[in-house]
Design a protein around this motif. Structure first.
Motif, PDB file in Angstrom:
ATOM      1  N   GLN A   1       0.854  -1.193   0.000  1.00  0.00           N
ATOM      2  CA  GLN A   1       0.000   0.000   0.000  1.00  0.00           C
ATOM      3  C   GLN A   1       0.887   1.240   0.000  1.00  0.00           C
ATOM      4  O   GLN A   1       1.404   1.643   1.033  1.00  0.00           O
TER       5      GLN A   1
ATOM      6  N   GLN B   1      -3.722   2.757  -2.416  1.00  0.00           N
ATOM      7  CA  GLN B   1      -4.247   1.644  -3.204  1.00  0.00           C
ATOM      8  C   GLN B   1      -3.659   0.332  -2.701  1.00  0.00           C
ATOM      9  O   GLN B   1      -2.520   0.296  -2.227  1.00  0.00           O
TER      10      GLN B   1
ATOM     11  N   SER C   1     -13.568   9.315  -5.402  1.00  0.00           N
ATOM     12  CA  SER C   1     -12.291   9.005  -4.752  1.00  0.00           C
ATOM     13  C   SER C   1     -12.243   9.609  -3.356  1.00  0.00           C
ATOM     14  O   SER C   1     -11.584   9.070  -2.468  1.00  0.00           O
TER      15      SER C   1
ATOM     16  N   SER D   1      -9.310   1.376  -6.078  1.00  0.00           N
ATOM     17  CA  SER D   1      -8.354   2.345  -5.523  1.00  0.00           C
ATOM     18  C   SER D   1      -8.890   3.043  -4.285  1.00  0.00           C
ATOM     19  O   SER D   1      -8.188   3.857  -3.689  1.00  0.00           O
TER      20      SER D   1
END
Lengths: 114, 112
Positions: A39, A44, B9, B105
């Motif tokens: 990470q 991510q 996000s 993500s």
């Protein structure tokens, strides 16, 4: 309860050197999978390497390899020729069963020194 | 390489508001998951979803949380009335039957 333990909260390595990150786990299952995830600061989750418990041979992916000791319930990650881009938090994880939810360790923050 | 896509996000919401986090898993994957990571802590399992129903859920996944696959592509996580402690990174993941996970993500949720 299934647990994953990473006893090294932080590690550092000199660029081009080798570092080993430790992981132990506790399970009564015989069929399971082990993973290392990386990470970076972007947060991510990137799969580094996986190991099936029924395979005796240690998994290898380029500069990344594992030392899987099933009897000792140990699954360490070796990073060879460390690069600056390897700096990240590394999580050990495990799953078993049909639903296969991952159980994560608490992570090891790896710093690569130039 | 196929990806798991998460939107937004980053989401900022006021305490008590409802939020919906969206995910598009990989199209031929059968198993879907939500995980949560509070800043500085480990990644925790919330819920798994298979064949249009919840297959497993953790203690964290209480009545405030729900998941849905409203069409053939999206997989959503709803938090009904957000609390400050819901602030975290939320990861969606999907999996084929025998292969490992692919994570999105992440969505950073900030509750103020």
């Amino acid at each position: 309860a299934q647990t994953v333990t990473q006893s090294q909260p932080e590690m550092s390595v000199q660029e081009a050197e080798t570092v080993t990150l430790s992981c132990t786990y506790d399970t009564s299952e015989s069929d399971y999978y082990l993973f290392w995830y990386k990470q970076p600061p972007s947060r991510q989750m990137i799969l580094v390497i996986r190991q099936e418990a029924y395979k005796q041979q240690n998994a290898t992916e380029n500069r990344f390899s594992v030392n899987f000791q099933k009897a000792a319930k140990s699954f360490s990650l070796k990073i060879s020729d460390s690069q600056l881009g390897d700096a990240a938090m590394y999580f050990c994880a495990y799953y078993f069963g049909s639903a296969r939810q991952l159980t994560f360790g608490s992570g090891t923050q790896l710093t690569v020194l130039p | 390489e196929p990806e798991v896509t998460q939107t937004p996000s980053h989401q900022v919401t006021q305490m008590g508001q409802e939020v919906i986090l969206r995910c598009v898993p990989i199209s031929n994957h059968l198993y879907f998951y939500w995980y949560r990571q509070i800043l500085g802590q480990k990644v925790e399992f919330l819920v798994s979803f298979y064949n249009n129903e919840i297959s497993e859920k953790s203690e964290i996944f209480d009545d405030q949380f729900s998941v849905e696959r409203p069409d053939g592509s999206n997989f959503t996580l709803k938090i009904r009335s957000t609390k400050l402690e819901d602030s975290a990174m939320y990861f969606c993941a999907s999996r084929e039957s025998l292969r490992g996970y692919t994570f999105g993500s992440g969505t950073r949720l900030t509750v103020v």
